[in-house]
Design an enzyme around this catalytic site. Structure first.
Site, PDB file in Angstrom:
ATOM      1  N   ILE A  34       0.690  -1.106  -0.026  1.00 27.72           N
ATOM      2  CA  ILE A  34      -0.157   0.226   0.247  1.00 27.72           C
ATOM      3  C   ILE A  34       0.490   0.683   0.280  1.00 27.72           C
ATOM      4  O   ILE A  34       0.559   2.384  -0.067  1.00 27.72           O
ATOM      5  CB  ILE A  34      -0.480   0.072   1.145  1.00 27.72           C
ATOM      6  CG1 ILE A  34       0.176  -0.115   2.267  1.00 27.72           C
ATOM      7  CG2 ILE A  34      -2.105  -1.067   0.781  1.00 27.72           C
ATOM      8  CD1 ILE A  34      -0.992  -0.201   3.956  1.00 27.72           C
ATOM      9  N   GLY A  37       8.455   3.838   0.857  1.00 27.63           N
ATOM     10  CA  GLY A  37       9.073   5.125   1.033  1.00 27.63           C
ATOM     11  C   GLY A  37      10.905   4.621   0.261  1.00 27.63           C
ATOM     12  O   GLY A  37      11.163   3.834   0.342  1.00 27.63           O
ATOM     13  N   VAL A  42       5.174  -0.446   2.442  1.00 26.56           N
ATOM     14  CA  VAL A  42       4.256  -1.060   4.034  1.00 26.56           C
ATOM     15  C   VAL A  42       3.628  -2.084   3.022  1.00 26.56           C
ATOM     16  O   VAL A  42       2.879  -1.614   1.689  1.00 26.56           O
ATOM     17  CB  VAL A  42       3.894   0.827   4.059  1.00 26.56           C
ATOM     18  CG1 VAL A  42       2.582   0.182   4.836  1.00 26.56           C
ATOM     19  CG2 VAL A  42       4.363   1.445   4.876  1.00 26.56           C
ATOM     20  N   LYS A  57       5.290  -2.527   8.646  1.00 25.07           N
ATOM     21  CA  LYS A  57       5.885  -1.681   7.713  1.00 25.07           C
ATOM     22  C   LYS A  57       7.586  -2.293   7.771  1.00 25.07           C
ATOM     23  O   LYS A  57       7.528  -2.523   8.850  1.00 25.07           O
ATOM     24  CB  LYS A  57       6.429  -0.743   7.987  1.00 25.07           C
ATOM     25  CG  LYS A  57       7.738   0.301   7.402  1.00 25.07           C
ATOM     26  CD  LYS A  57       7.109   2.250   8.202  1.00 25.07           C
ATOM     27  CE  LYS A  57       7.461   2.618   9.916  1.00 25.07           C
ATOM     28  NZ  LYS A  57       8.195   3.767   9.658  1.00 25.07           N
ATOM     29  N   ASP A 153      10.934  15.382  14.915  1.00 30.49           N
ATOM     30  CA  ASP A 153      10.691  15.607  12.951  1.00 30.49           C
ATOM     31  C   ASP A 153       8.972  16.067  12.374  1.00 30.49           C
ATOM     32  O   ASP A 153       8.499  14.939  11.982  1.00 30.49           O
ATOM     33  CB  ASP A 153      11.510  14.444  12.426  1.00 30.49           C
ATOM     34  CG  ASP A 153      11.272  14.517  11.173  1.00 30.49           C
ATOM     35  OD1 ASP A 153      10.817  15.831  10.569  1.00 30.49           O
ATOM     36  OD2 ASP A 153      11.191  13.649  10.434  1.00 30.49           O
TER      37      ASP A 153
END
Length: 461
Positions: A34, A37, A42, A57, A153
């Site tokens: 799905i 990165g 993921v 993940k 972050d």
């Protein structure tokens, strides 16, 4: 749909050859990929017995043997479970794939969009929609800070807008891979690796840029940046490169949100600017105080307190700060400087009270009150760039480079050409660089005149 920093952005993913599809991981059958990165993939998984859908993940194979990347995944799982808050994504499984030895985590499968994607269609948002989301975000941060965790972050890409069954929108804070835990609630943490910067330039606090200790106030600065973008559809500082964004952040306060959105409540405008204060001690002391203040604004219970004595609101234009002594002058500057490709910030009326939070961020030592005629020419106006150009998930830079850039810009301003006015009609003003040559020539002429005078006196005798 998003989990952690792995976001599905309507891309076509080739999954037919993925060996993990159809496999079972911790009793969850892997059904589909799905999201993908830079560091992980993921997958959607479904429990074989109870049918619960989850997100899995998996760290990419290239990073599976990188101790730092593996540690980030472990840190994320431990940190989330140390906080345990409904507005923070839950992680309830950790392991390693049997053949490839790739680490993975099992977490909630969220339905909705990351905030950065959501803002592309909905920003600028109405305050009535923004305030409840920020309230949830601050609640999650309060819980994190209570156990000493600092996210470090926070950005729209790490805030997920969840679609609830009743049709309401909620938020989840995700990706605690850069989070660090202090030894006590509200404590500070030292940089992970001195000499490097970790974070996202547009939302990093100045203390992160300098590489000094970070505190819960560092996360509040990021909340201010997120609120700014939600309300204005602009970033607090916009530039074509990360280094320029960091340089601007160290030198200038951002343009006030009300200059982009004139209808914005002045108390909410001041609340945002308080969180974006360059000095951590000027920001509200913690997430709970910021949350209480935000709720008062949302309930319309602010009383319009008078500004701090001596503090006068200032207009932040594209090229500098103009004290709000002459709003006509400010309007002229804003209009002239907004004729480029960047959007024009709107004028702000003066018929309302000054927010008690706004007063803390209006008078900065760098904001020198001078007459317009004596102000040296400023750099060219900033252009508006797409936020994606400076919102890299994480950057590692040398703080010395940032400071060098700041000093370079300061020196360029101090050596800026000075325009000499010409009174004769029809003549064009000449621009010359400032120099001491004229002074030396004048002094030399005076010395020669003095010597000539002495010689004349001696000749008379």
């Amino acid at each position: 749909m998003s989990v952690g920093d792995e976001t599905l952005r309507n891309v076509n993913l080739v999954t037919m050859t993925d060996p993990l599809l159809g496999q079972v991981v911790e009793q969850y059958r892997v059904e589909s990929l799905i999201g993908s990165g830079a560091m992980g993939m993921v997958y959607r998984g479904v429990h074989q017995v109870i049918g619960k859908a989850v997100a899995i993940k998996v760290l990419k194979l290239d990073y599976a043997d990188d101790p730092e990347m593996v540690q980030r995944l472990v840190r994320e799982a431990r940190t989330v479970n140390a906080i345990r808050h409904p507005a923070i994504v839950d992680i309830f499984g950790f392991g390693t794939l049997p053949r490839s030895e790739q680490p993975y985590i099992v977490m909630d499968l969220l339905e909705g969009d990351p905030l950065d994607s959501y803002l592309k269609d909905h920003a600028p948002m109405k305050p009535r929609d923004v305030i409840p989301m920020l309230d949830e975000l601050l609640s999650a941060l309060s819980a994190a800070h209570a156990v000493g965790v600092i996210h470090r972050d926070l950005k729209p890409g790490n805030v997920f807008v969840e679609s609830k069954p009743d049709g309401q929108k909620g938020i989840k804070v995700i990706d605690f891979g850069l989070a660090k835990q202090a030894d006590r609630a509200g404590g500070s943490v030292k940089p992970t690796n001195p000499g490097t910067l970790l974070g996202t330039p547009a939302f990093m606090a100045p203390e992160q840029v300098l590489g000094t200790k970070v505190t819960p106030s560092t996360d509040l600065y990021a909340v201010g940046g997120i609120a700014y973008q939600m309300l204005t559809n602009h970033l607090p500082h916009e530039a074509p490169s990360a280094i320029e964004v960091l340089s601007q952040k160290m030198q200038h306060d951002p343009i006030r949100p009300r200059q982009w959105q004139p209808s914005l409540d002045e108390d909410l405008d001041g609340w945002v600017m308080n969180l974006l204060s360059r000095e951590p001690e000027k920001r509200m002391k913690d997430a709970d105080e910021a949350r209480r203040a935000l709720r008062r604004i949302g309930d319309g219970k602010t009383t319009g307190a008078q500004p701090v004595s001596g503090a006068r609101p200032a207009v932040r234009t594209a090229t500098g700060v103009v004290p709000r002594r002459d709003w006509g002058e400010a309007r002229t500057l804003i209009t002239e400087e907004s004729s480029g490709v960047h959007d024009k910030p709107a004028d702000v009326s003066t018929d309302r009270h000054v927010s008690p939070w706004a007063a803390t961020n209006t008078e900065h030592p760098a904001q020198v009150e001078v007459e317009e005629a004596t102000m040296p020419p400023q750099p060219a106006p900033r252009q508006k760039f797409q936020s994606a150009r400076i919102e890299a998930p994480t950057v590692a830079a040398n703080p010395d480079e940032v400071l060098a850039e700041v000093k370079k810009k300061e020196s360029q301003r101090s050596l800026a050409p000075v325009a000499l006015p010409v009174d004769a009609p029809g003549e064009v003003p000449v621009t010359v660089p400032p120099s001491r040559a004229g002074l030396y020539l004048a002094l030399g002429a005076a010395v020669l005149a003095l010597l000539a005078g002495l010689a004349w006196l001696l000749s008379q005798k």
